[in-house]
Each structure stands twice: as structure tokens, then as C-alpha cells.
Motif scaffolding. Sequence first.
Motif, mmCIF file in Angstrom:
data_model
loop_
_atom_site.group_PDB
_atom_site.id
_atom_site.type_symbol
_atom_site.label_atom_id
_atom_site.label_comp_id
_atom_site.label_asym_id
_atom_site.label_seq_id
_atom_site.Cartn_x
_atom_site.Cartn_y
_atom_site.Cartn_z
ATOM 1 N N ALA A 7 0.943 -1.353 0.059
ATOM 2 C CA ALA A 7 0.076 0.117 -0.012
ATOM 3 C C ALA A 7 0.825 1.350 -0.051
ATOM 4 O O ALA A 7 1.942 1.199 0.489
ATOM 5 N N SER A 8 0.291 2.373 -0.556
ATOM 6 C CA SER A 8 1.134 3.632 -0.792
ATOM 7 C C SER A 8 1.023 4.317 0.828
ATOM 8 O O SER A 8 0.298 3.737 1.628
ATOM 9 N N TYR A 11 -2.425 5.721 1.646
ATOM 10 C CA TYR A 11 -3.292 4.547 2.135
ATOM 11 C C TYR A 11 -2.779 4.344 3.750
ATOM 12 O O TYR A 11 -4.001 4.108 4.301
ATOM 13 N N SER A 12 -1.697 4.172 4.034
ATOM 14 C CA SER A 12 -1.289 3.930 5.273
ATOM 15 C C SER A 12 -1.822 5.146 6.124
ATOM 16 O O SER A 12 -2.583 4.829 7.389
ATOM 17 N N LYS A 14 -4.438 7.191 5.874
ATOM 18 C CA LYS A 14 -5.844 6.896 5.732
ATOM 19 C C LYS A 14 -6.274 5.675 6.672
ATOM 20 O O LYS A 14 -7.135 6.191 7.624
ATOM 21 N N ALA A 15 -5.565 4.869 6.758
ATOM 22 C CA ALA A 15 -5.860 3.700 7.612
ATOM 23 C C ALA A 15 -5.721 4.057 9.061
ATOM 24 O O ALA A 15 -6.473 3.888 10.110
ATOM 25 N N ARG A 24 -12.870 1.513 11.489
ATOM 26 C CA ARG A 24 -12.377 0.550 10.615
ATOM 27 C C ARG A 24 -13.338 -0.633 10.380
ATOM 28 O O ARG A 24 -13.449 -1.145 11.609
ATOM 29 N N ASP A 28 -11.192 -4.462 6.446
ATOM 30 C CA ASP A 28 -10.070 -3.541 6.304
ATOM 31 C C ASP A 28 -8.929 -4.065 6.929
ATOM 32 O O ASP A 28 -7.745 -3.933 6.517
ATOM 33 N N ASP A 32 -5.503 -5.001 5.257
ATOM 34 C CA ASP A 32 -4.391 -4.200 5.838
ATOM 35 C C ASP A 32 -3.127 -5.026 6.212
ATOM 36 O O ASP A 32 -1.939 -4.606 5.962
ATOM 37 N N LYS A 35 -0.695 -5.827 3.446
ATOM 38 C CA LYS A 35 -0.228 -4.779 2.504
ATOM 39 C C LYS A 35 0.245 -3.581 3.195
ATOM 40 O O LYS A 35 1.331 -3.199 2.596
ATOM 41 N N LEU A 36 0.041 -3.401 4.475
ATOM 42 C CA LEU A 36 0.699 -2.014 5.174
ATOM 43 C C LEU A 36 2.049 -2.280 5.539
ATOM 44 O O LEU A 36 2.298 -3.232 5.944
#
Length: 66
Positions: A7-8, A11-12, A14-15, A24, A28, A32, A35-36
Motif C-alpha cells: 500500500a502507498s 493509504y497508510s 488514511k488507515a 475501521r 479492512d 491491511d 498490505k501495510l
Amino acid sequence: MASNKQASFLYSLKAVIWSFFGLRRKSDFDSDEAKLNPLHIIIAALIAVACFIGTLITIVKYVVLK
């Protein structure tokens, strides 16, 4: 299904911000996990905390002046 793509930073960020508010979804969190990037999460959390504290200080200064 979680993809293997990282993830960009946005995105991190935002999470982290949604997690501050507790909004959340379980799905999600599950996606995550794969991806994170942990470094992105730490940096995003520090930025979010600094903004939160800055906002609180600004509100307190504004209220005290009134």
C-alpha cells in the motif's frame, strides 16, 4: 482476498486516521495486515498524533482567550 501489492503511504495515513476514530471494518483490518508497511504506519501515526495535539492546543488557546 488480500493482494500482495504494498500500500502507498497515503493509504497508510488514511488507515491510521480512520483507526483513531474507530471506524475501521474488520475486513479492512484483515486486508491491511498483508498490505501495510510498518514503517509507513509508524510515520503516519506520528504525523496524525502531532496534528491531533496541535488541534487540541489550538482549541484550548482559543477557548481560554474567550
